[in-house]
Design a protein around this motif. Structure first.
Motif, PDB file in Angstrom:
ATOM      1  N   ALA A   1       0.819  -1.208   0.000  1.00 52.92           N
ATOM      2  CA  ALA A   1       0.000   0.000   0.000  1.00 52.92           C
ATOM      3  C   ALA A   1       0.862   1.272   0.000  1.00 52.92           C
ATOM      4  CB  ALA A   1      -0.924  -0.002   1.214  1.00 52.92           C
TER       5      ALA A   1
ATOM      6  N   ASN B   1       9.149   5.024   0.697  1.00 53.46           N
ATOM      7  CA  ASN B   1       9.268   3.714   0.048  1.00 53.46           C
ATOM      8  C   ASN B   1      10.444   2.921   0.603  1.00 53.46           C
ATOM      9  OD1 ASN B   1       8.535   5.608  -2.871  1.00 53.46           O
ATOM     10  ND2 ASN B   1       7.077   4.332  -1.750  1.00 53.46           N
TER      11      ASN B   1
ATOM     12  N   SER C   1       3.373   1.899  -9.330  1.00 49.67           N
ATOM     13  CA  SER C   1       2.453   1.831 -10.474  1.00 49.67           C
ATOM     14  C   SER C   1       2.770   2.871 -11.539  1.00 49.67           C
ATOM     15  CB  SER C   1       1.014   2.010  -9.990  1.00 49.67           C
ATOM     16  OG  SER C   1       0.868   3.252  -9.316  1.00 49.67           O
ATOM     17  N   SER C   2       3.298   4.019 -11.119  1.00 46.86           N
ATOM     18  CA  SER C   2       3.629   5.084 -12.078  1.00 46.86           C
ATOM     19  C   SER C   2       5.101   5.100 -12.476  1.00 46.86           C
ATOM     20  CB  SER C   2       3.247   6.448 -11.495  1.00 46.86           C
ATOM     21  OG  SER C   2       3.968   6.695 -10.290  1.00 46.86           O
TER      22      SER C   2
ATOM     23  N   ASN D   1       3.979   1.563  -1.201  1.00 45.59           N
ATOM     24  CA  ASN D   1       4.733   1.677  -2.446  1.00 45.59           C
ATOM     25  C   ASN D   1       3.858   1.644  -3.697  1.00 45.59           C
ATOM     26  OD1 ASN D   1       7.097   1.641  -0.913  1.00 45.59           O
ATOM     27  ND2 ASN D   1       7.344  -0.570  -1.107  1.00 45.59           N
ATOM     28  N   PHE D   2       2.560   1.559  -3.530  1.00 46.22           N
ATOM     29  CA  PHE D   2       1.682   1.356  -4.682  1.00 46.22           C
ATOM     30  C   PHE D   2       1.739   2.520  -5.674  1.00 46.22           C
ATOM     31  CE2 PHE D   2      -2.451   1.852  -6.782  1.00 46.22           C
ATOM     32  CZ  PHE D   2      -2.547   0.625  -7.415  1.00 46.22           C
ATOM     33  N   SER D   3       1.594   3.720  -5.206  1.00 43.35           N
ATOM     34  CA  SER D   3       1.502   4.867  -6.116  1.00 43.35           C
ATOM     35  C   SER D   3       2.791   5.069  -6.914  1.00 43.35           C
ATOM     36  CB  SER D   3       1.168   6.145  -5.330  1.00 43.35           C
ATOM     37  OG  SER D   3       2.165   6.390  -4.351  1.00 43.35           O
ATOM     38  N   GLU D   4       3.951   4.996  -6.260  1.00 50.92           N
ATOM     39  CA  GLU D   4       5.224   5.189  -6.959  1.00 50.92           C
ATOM     40  C   GLU D   4       5.536   4.006  -7.878  1.00 50.92           C
ATOM     41  OE1 GLU D   4       5.185   7.897  -3.570  1.00 50.92           O
ATOM     42  OE2 GLU D   4       4.803   5.742  -3.794  1.00 50.92           O
TER      43      GLU D   4
ATOM     44  N   MET E   1       6.223  -4.354  -5.950  1.00 51.22           N
ATOM     45  CA  MET E   1       5.846  -3.307  -4.995  1.00 51.22           C
ATOM     46  C   MET E   1       6.475  -3.546  -3.627  1.00 51.22           C
ATOM     47  SD  MET E   1       1.835  -2.725  -5.941  1.00 51.22           S
ATOM     48  CE  MET E   1       1.347  -2.227  -7.585  1.00 51.22           C
TER      49      MET E   1
END
Length: 210
Positions: free
Chosen positions: A22, A38, A29-30, A24-27, A98
């Motif tokens: 959760a 992270n 995924s992009s 590390n998800f945003s960094e 992730m």
């Protein structure tokens, strides 16, 4: 007790993995640059994971996670280098990437997947060693468990069964007594029947003599 520890360790490992994913998800995924958050999430997860490999109760779930991340790293490297990346490979390898995204210091996904496979393989080996060195249960504990099981089985006997057995015994006894009475009655009746004709014959003889 042992099963409870295994359940708690499994829940703890899964919660730690979900929290790390959760964070590390945003960094991840992009494909953004790694942040201090992270790095912290990944490092703490790896330390917790490495610590749990030394406990018998957590070694099994640790080995499963390590096997998954090792395979995911190999699949990701083959997919990126071979050019056969697909939706299936992305979905399969995304959770593992992730988890390790905090150690992506070089902007190369192959390096990250290689490090992920090596670290996961080492953790897998330690987990298997812990499982192999698992001590068997002491004989006294096994005997105590068996004795407890036998006591529980003896206590679990239904009272209705004993009542049914006693009622059946009373019924059989009643039948036996009834049969004995029937067997005793005919001799008495025959004796009375034989006695009556003898008395009448004697009376007739007396009357004739008179």
């Amino acid at each position: 007790m042992k099963k409870k520890l295994e359940l708690l360790s499994t829940i703890a490992m899964l919660v730690a993995a979900i929290v790390c994913i959760a964070v590390n998800f945003s960094e991840a995924s992009s494909g953004a640059t790694v942040t201090a958050t992270n790095i912290t999430a990944t490092v703490f997860f790896l330390l917790f994971w490495a610590l749990m490999t030394r406990f018998e109760a957590a070694a099994k779930v640790s080995a499963f996670i390590a096997l998954y991340t090792t395979i995911s790293g190999i699949v990701a490297i083959c997919a990126f280098m071979g050019g056969w990346e697909s939706l299936f490979t992305n979905v399969f390898t995304a959770p593992a990437i992730m988890l390790f995204y905090g150690i992506k210091f070089i902007n190369n996904i192959n390096v990250l997947c290689g490090v992920m496979s090596i670290v996961s393989f080492v953790i897998l080996i330690y987990s298997l060693i812990t499982l192999a060195n698992r001590k068997p249960a002491p004989k006294q504990a096994v005997k105590a468990e068996k004795a407890a099981e036998t006591e529980e089985k003896s206590e679990s006997i239904d009272i209705s069964e004993t009542e049914l057995v006693s009622a059946a015994a009373e019924y059989v006894e009643m039948i036996n007594t009834f049969e004995n009475k029937e067997l005793e009655l005919p001799p008495e009746e025959s004796a009375e029947q034989t006695a009556c004709p003898q008395e009448s014959a004697e009376n007739r003889e007396e009357a004739l003599q008179q």
